[in-house]
Design a protein around this motif. Sequence first.
Motif: not given
Length: 471
Positions: A132-134, A173-187, A282-289
């Motif tokens: 969520h740092t996009s 900033e927590y923003h759901n769209t980030n994960y919809s984009i990630a889902a598209r990457i998977v597809e 996955m469990h490690t805090p990311q930079p600026q997050a």
Amino acid sequence: MSLSRLRFPLVTAFLTLAVLLLGWTGAAHASGDGLVDEYRAVYGTPGVAAAVVDGKAVETIVRGRDGDGNAVTARTRFRIASMSKSMTAAAIMVLVDRGRVSLDDPVVKLLPDFKLADARFAGITVRHLLSHTSGLSGSTNNEYVFPPPRTAQEVVATLADKRLAADPGTRWEYHNTNYSIAARIVEVVSGKPFDAFLQAEVFTPLGMTGTSSTLGCSDEADGLPYAYEVVLGVAVAVPEMPGTCVGNGGVISTLDDMVRWLRFNQGTSGSDLLSAASLAQMHTPQPQAEGYGLGWQSRPGAPTPVIRHGGTLATWTGDMVFSPKAGIAAVVLTNSGGDPGLLAANLLAERIGAATTPMSNALTLVNVILLGLTVVIAVLLVTAIVRARRWAVRRRAARRPWLVLRLVPLTLVTVAGAVVPALIWGAFDLQYWIVTLWLLPLLALFGLVCFVLGAVALVRSLWFFRRVADV
């Protein structure tokens, strides 16, 4: 359309006032059963499925009924809302382990159609999406439009005219769209629909046979009944609010399967799914997050540091948490609103012998106040409607009609009723009426009463005032 990070300034103020007025501290309980029973009593939750995982032992606690009136069991299906993000992150990490994706790949490298009306978008990486740092923000990208986009591809397409609120990698900033984009990457990378990839590459290997995923938050699914709206202790089964949930909140699961998911994340099962390094990432805090990892949030608090994630839709809520140090985990699934994060934390604390946090539902007082205000304003406006003709005759007979004393207040009440959602969202838009109706139905009722009865009283007063003049 997970609602985990919606902010309600007005509601926050009400809740603070409620806590001060109630001054209620609750009572400690010595068992998970007692904590779940207390939670249901405080929040009026129709159905709860909870578990505490301690090594090989699992304490399962199920209470209440589902939306069809059946008893909740460990195989009852619940929407898990934003807890789905941990599974989307796992899908990405599967591709990382296979060398198909790197966390630091620019999104444009993987999705050629991905673009924004902001040159900075080229710097967004996969890591930025999952942490969520996009730079994507609710201030520049409204996620609650109606009708909502359905597919991950449609979500990506809607971004073409949007801008970023910050440089990628500089602000969380927590923003759901980030994960919809990630889902598209998977597809795109896998060549499979997102739900099919999750089923084949994540759920099936972990034995999560009761788990699936949908594109929309309100899509029907096998064995999934409606959840509930609970207002002042009255529970009504209603459909979920429409929204885009692909990648960010569309998973449907069971308590049994969520126990399997927690055990995988604790590293005690499913070791063939991800490498130890990817799981740890996955469990490690990311930079600026701000403590956010990849689909999980790390919290260093006492008595033990934990890894957790919650999930909130309009009619479904849940939470999952585990302590890497203590080796204990807890998960809570509910079919109504409430604070399952508090219950999950209490279940974990109770198991490790720490103090639990008192439970209280200040929203009850908020709803009492709203209902009281609605009744009062309805009585006043109905009185104005009934007495409109008498008022018009008196005003015409008076030397100074003083119309402003009647018409301005009615106008203000009518306008205020129409813009009630703006008190929460900070802006007026008809779509926010839909969101308010689902999340705070008594606030929506108050607004409708003000608008409808206020408009009727205003029009009726003006009509009689003109009619008396013509007689």
